[in-house]
Design an enzyme around this catalytic site. Sequence first.
Site, mmCIF file in Angstrom:
data_model
loop_
_atom_site.group_PDB
_atom_site.id
_atom_site.type_symbol
_atom_site.label_atom_id
_atom_site.label_comp_id
_atom_site.label_asym_id
_atom_site.label_seq_id
_atom_site.Cartn_x
_atom_site.Cartn_y
_atom_site.Cartn_z
ATOM 1 N N LYS A 53 0.849 -1.202 0.000
ATOM 2 C CA LYS A 53 0.000 0.000 0.000
ATOM 3 C C LYS A 53 0.882 1.248 0.000
ATOM 4 O O LYS A 53 0.607 2.214 -0.706
ATOM 5 C CB LYS A 53 -0.926 -0.003 1.223
ATOM 6 N N GLN A 97 -4.729 -1.844 9.729
ATOM 7 C CA GLN A 97 -4.583 -3.131 9.032
ATOM 8 C C GLN A 97 -5.206 -4.269 9.840
ATOM 9 O O GLN A 97 -4.916 -4.445 11.020
ATOM 10 C CB GLN A 97 -3.096 -3.409 8.759
ATOM 11 N N ASP A 120 -11.321 2.716 4.117
ATOM 12 C CA ASP A 120 -11.592 1.282 3.944
ATOM 13 C C ASP A 120 -13.092 1.023 3.778
ATOM 14 O O ASP A 120 -13.491 -0.062 3.362
ATOM 15 C CB ASP A 120 -11.098 0.504 5.177
#
Length: 289
Positions: A53, A97, A120
């Site tokens: 990422k 994460q 997200d």
Amino acid sequence: MVARNIDGKKWSATVQEEIRQKIAEITKSHRPPGLGVILVGDDPASRIYVTRKEEACQKVGIHSVEITLPASTTTEEVLAHVKQLADDEAIDGILVQDPLPAGVDTRQVLLAIPPEKDVDGFHPDNVGRLSLGYPRFVACTPAGVMELLHRENVTIRGKRAVIVGRSNIVGKPMGMLLLAEDATVIQCHSRTECLPVVCSSADILVVATGRPEMVRGSWIKPGAVVIDVGISRISQGEGKKDKLVGDVCYAEAAERASLITPVPGGVGPMTIAMLLKNSLHSALWRLGL
Ligand code: NDP
């Protein structure tokens, strides 16, 4: 029929180049988009995802901040870091994460991310907005599937879409997105009866179960579009490299489908592209552009 592959790597590169160009344009007069990533613990797969990422952010011009914390970190400590990123004006998106270590309350952390920085798309506010028809941030993997369908000019309206899987991060938002574009959606899960028959009625079949190669060729309607979200690592025996496979038996399904995503190289590369896109959109909103 032998299916044509949907090249996720190619489409991901195209989307990333579009994002790079847009960022180059806005940074002539404004700050770059900022993404804050929190990684807790030492899960090797999570480390790889976070590194990927960050590399992608760098390539398109997104300013990324990584906060790495040991597995012993408490929920309160993670929350303090989320707050720090939430208060940072240069940060447009926050990503924690997954999975978090067992000692950290994942739900509390998720709820602490301000919905307007939740790139997200997992916060209930964003999930609710999606279900009501005015989305802000959409979870990156299902958003990436929609991007693939659009870029490949797949007709969605009126078509029967069968989704196998109902997780909060893939299956459910996938169903909402396809429904919003007028597909007739059937959502399947581990209790669905006669799953092969249901799948064989699909014009668009999306599979996200994490069960390697469970969907066989005979389950595919001739000419269907098959989207395989699954990624599983299969051991090939001692001394041999593991093989990555999807939830669909590719060799069999490709004999009947018209379009199919390979694994790897199908849906996977789109997920990161959508994270970058969400981060850019957040920056555009926050900068009033
Ligand atoms: P989850 O384990 O959270 O959900 C799996 C879903 O599949 C559940 O709804 C479950 O049903 C259903 N399921 C499991 N077994 C069967 C079965 N035999 N028949 C029918 N349905 C079944 O997984 P995720 O949604 O998070 O991920 C799914 C896959 O996608 C994984 O392989 C994951 O690695 C991959 N993935 C890939 C991403 C990418 O970027 N390419 C991103 C995210 C995930 P029930 O609810 O009844 O238990």
